[in-house]
Each structure stands twice: as structure tokens, then as C-alpha cells.
Scaffold this motif. Structure first.
Motif, short mmCIF file in Angstrom:
data_model
loop_
_atom_site.label_atom_id
_atom_site.label_comp_id
_atom_site.label_asym_id
_atom_site.label_seq_id
_atom_site.Cartn_x
_atom_site.Cartn_y
_atom_site.Cartn_z
N SER A 49 -1.56 2.13 -3.03
CA SER A 49 -0.68 3.04 -2.49
C SER A 49 0.33 3.38 -3.22
O SER A 49 1.30 4.05 -3.15
CB SER A 49 -0.30 2.45 -1.00
N PHE A 50 0.76 2.39 -4.39
CA PHE A 50 1.89 2.34 -4.91
C PHE A 50 1.56 2.66 -6.58
O PHE A 50 2.54 3.04 -7.21
CB PHE A 50 2.64 0.83 -5.12
N ARG A 51 0.51 3.18 -6.61
CA ARG A 51 0.02 3.30 -8.15
C ARG A 51 -0.11 5.17 -8.32
O ARG A 51 -0.37 5.83 -7.36
CB ARG A 51 -1.59 3.12 -8.20
N SER A 52 0.75 5.27 -9.41
CA SER A 52 0.90 6.92 -9.80
C SER A 52 -0.43 7.25 -10.55
O SER A 52 -1.25 6.57 -11.01
CB SER A 52 2.23 7.01 -10.54
N THR A 58 5.02 3.88 -8.06
CA THR A 58 5.64 5.10 -7.39
C THR A 58 5.69 4.84 -5.84
O THR A 58 4.77 4.25 -5.28
CB THR A 58 5.13 6.23 -7.76
N LEU A 59 6.77 5.42 -5.32
CA LEU A 59 7.04 5.67 -3.82
C LEU A 59 6.38 6.89 -3.23
O LEU A 59 7.08 7.08 -2.18
CB LEU A 59 8.13 4.92 -3.25
N VAL A 60 5.90 7.62 -4.07
CA VAL A 60 5.94 9.13 -3.90
C VAL A 60 4.94 9.17 -2.66
O VAL A 60 5.27 10.20 -1.69
CB VAL A 60 5.11 9.81 -5.05
N ALA A 61 3.83 8.36 -2.29
CA ALA A 61 2.81 8.40 -1.23
C ALA A 61 3.64 8.26 0.09
O ALA A 61 3.37 9.00 1.20
CB ALA A 61 1.80 7.61 -1.27
N TYR A 62 4.55 7.31 0.07
CA TYR A 62 5.19 7.02 1.45
C TYR A 62 6.44 8.01 1.71
O TYR A 62 6.87 8.37 2.77
CB TYR A 62 5.92 5.60 1.10
N THR A 63 6.94 8.62 0.66
CA THR A 63 8.16 9.41 0.83
C THR A 63 7.51 10.79 1.52
O THR A 63 8.05 11.48 2.15
CB THR A 63 9.04 9.84 -0.45
N SER A 64 6.27 11.17 0.72
CA SER A 64 5.62 12.41 1.25
C SER A 64 5.30 12.35 2.75
O SER A 64 5.06 13.33 3.60
CB SER A 64 4.58 12.85 0.27
N PHE A 65 4.77 11.07 2.86
CA PHE A 65 4.00 10.77 4.51
C PHE A 65 5.59 11.07 5.30
O PHE A 65 5.12 11.78 6.40
CB PHE A 65 3.63 9.44 4.59
#
Length: 292
Positions: A49-52, A58-65
Motif C-alpha cells: 500500500s505504500f509502494r510507488s 508514497t502515500l498516494v493510495a491513501y490520499t486518493s482514497f
């Protein structure tokens, strides 16, 4: 010269250390099994979940969620359904546990069999049975029409109410058994003593029975809430894709969207919620036990 003994238990310190070592050895295979088949895959899922895309952090997955209103609606629906399922299970389980505690002989056996036997059935079977009952031409609509309660079939299937009722039915034993276990430990003399002092049945319930059963209620609520937020088969059969929950969103991310990072991040959020429920229930049970 006799061995030096513990000042309280009288057990030699060396003997205590040996018992601890043997206990650790006995628990070793089970811990290794959990680590290989549970902890390691879970850790890999969290790291995903933290891998780009370039292999970085990266935290993109959490911010997009959390930046998507649809995902927030799914999260709110999941928590709401779990909360309502827990309340409904408690409302049905508490009087059931009281009846089981008062039952004797063959009636207690009947209660236990009626409670435990459905647990041997698969979740798919029980959820599918509720989906049949909630249909427009199902038994519930036909019964109400024959009694003259309704003129036309009511839409029950694919509703949040149907999901709560079906989930509460499946998870009901996990609420009844902890409350029943606490009630079995209570002394009946407490009720007689309160009655002899002039306490009414309502006063005895709210000031004697209910406070003593709070640890069982907390344990049962933690079980049911944790199971409710993680259920996948029950909402898939009862509400389908119309009202998704977090587990259904996880499955869609992995199976249909092929977005492993999004699915891993939603799984991590669901895991954090479950851990928070367990920790809070453990803290609350410890506080209640200390007061008791």
C-alpha cells in the motif's frame, strides 16, 4: 539445603523459569504457523500500500482514497452497518442469554443446540437463505400479503435494512455466548438480596444485572462489530453491488480494477479499524473488571 522458595507461592525460582521455557516451546509451532501464513503476508500487503510505481515510498493510495467522496460514503456505510448490526444483535442476544441462564435440563440443551448448530452451516448458505426470504415473491412478502398487512410486495432485498437483519442473524451467537458466560458466573443470591431490600425488577436489572454483564456485552460487541466490518459474502448476496462496503471495494480493486495498491491501502484501513475496536474493547473490559 532446601531450595530457596518464592515468598508467596513457595515455588522455586528455577522451577518457574523452567515452566516458562516449556510454555514458550509449546507455543513455538503455533506462533511459527501464524507468522508464516498470516503475519508475513499481512506485512507484504501493508508494504504494497505504500509502494510507488518506481519502487519508492508514497502515500498516494491513501490520499486518493480519502479524497474520493464515494470511498468516504462506502467507509461510512460500512461503519454504520456494523454499528446497527451490533445493536440489533445485542437487543436480541441479551434476553436470549437471560433465558438460557434460567433454563434447566433439556431446555438448556435445546437452547445451546439451536444457537450452536447454525454455526456449522456455511455463511453462504445462511446469507442466500435470507436473500430468498427478502425477495418480492419471498416468504416474508407473501405472508404479509396473506395477512392483509400490505397490498403489494415491499422492496426488501438490496436494502441496508435487509443487510443489517441478515448479518445480525449470522453473527448472533458471537453476542449471545459471551453474555451467557458472564450470566452463568453471577450469584443468584444478589438478585434475592436486592429484592429483599425492596428493589423493583427494573431497578435490579439496571443496577445489578446490567452492570455485572457489561464485560460480556463489550466482548460480544467487539466480536460482532469486527465481523460486521469485514464481511464480504453477506453483503454480496443481500445488497449486491448497489451498496458496497469496504470488503467489497477491496475485492473490486484486486479482481476487476487490478489496482493492488488501492486494494492494499483499503485493506490496511480496514485492519486499523479492526485493531482499534479490539484495543478499545480490551481497555474497556479491563476498566469494567477493575471497577467490578
Amino acid at each position: 539445603m532446601s531450595a530457596i522458595r518464592h515468598p508467596i507461592s513457595g515455588t522455586p525460582p528455577r522451577r518457574i523459569g523452567t515452566l516458562v521455557d516449556k510454555t514458550a516451546l509449546l507455543a513455538g509451532p503455533g506462533l511459527l504457523y501464524l507468522a508464516v501464513l498470516y503475519a508475513v503476508p499481512l506485512l507484504l500487503l501493508l508494504l504494497q500500500s505504500f509502494r510507488s510505481d518506481d519502487g519508492g515510498f508514497t502515500l498516494v493510495a491513501y490520499t486518493s482514497f480519502f479524497g474520493d467522496t464515494y470511498n468516504l460514503e462506502v467507509l461510512a456505510r460500512t461503519l454504520r452497518v456494523a454499528f446497527l448490526t451490533t445493536l440489533l444483535s445485542l437487543a436480541v442476544a441479551y434476553p436470549t442469554a437471560i433465558a438460557m441462564n434460567r433454563a434447566k435440563g433439556i431446555w438448556l440443551t435445546v437452547f445451546l443446540v439451536a444457537l450452536v448448530l447454525p454455526m456449522s452451516l456455511g455463511v453462504v448458505v445462511k446469507a442466500f437463505a435470507w436473500s430468498i426470504l427478502f425477495r418480492s415473491n419471498g416468504a416474508l412478502n407473501q405472508t404479509m400479503e396473506s395477512l392483509g398487512l400490505i397490498d403489494a410486495p415491499i422492496r426488501m432485498l438490496f436494502t441496508e435494512t435487509a443487510l443489517v437483519i441478515g448479518a445480525a442473524n449470522v453473527f448472533l451467537p458471537f453476542m449471545v455466548l459471551p453474555i451467557y458466560a458472564v450470566l452463568r458466573q453471577q450469584d443468584d443470591a444478589l438478585q434475592h438480596a436486592a429484592a429483599s431490600l425492596g428493589a423493583s425488577p427494573v431497578f435490579r436489572f439496571f443496577h445489578v444485572s446490567l452492570p455485572l454483564t457489561l464485560p460480556g456485552i463489550v466482548a460480544g460487541a467487539a466480536f460482532v462489530f469486527s465481523l460486521s466490518i469485514s464481511m464480504y459474502v453477506i453483503p454480496s448476496l443481500i445488497v449486491g453491488e448497489t451498496q458496497q462496503t469496504l470488503p467489497m471495494l477491496i475485492a473490486r480493486s484486486f479482481l476487476y480494477l487490478r489496482n493492488e495498491q488501492l486494494g492494499s491501502s483499503i485493506s490496511a484501513i480496514l485492519l486499523i479499524i479492526a485493531i482499534a475496536v479490539v484495543l478499545f474493547s480490551s481497555w474497556l473490559a479491563a476498566r469494567l473488571g477493575a471497577k467490578e
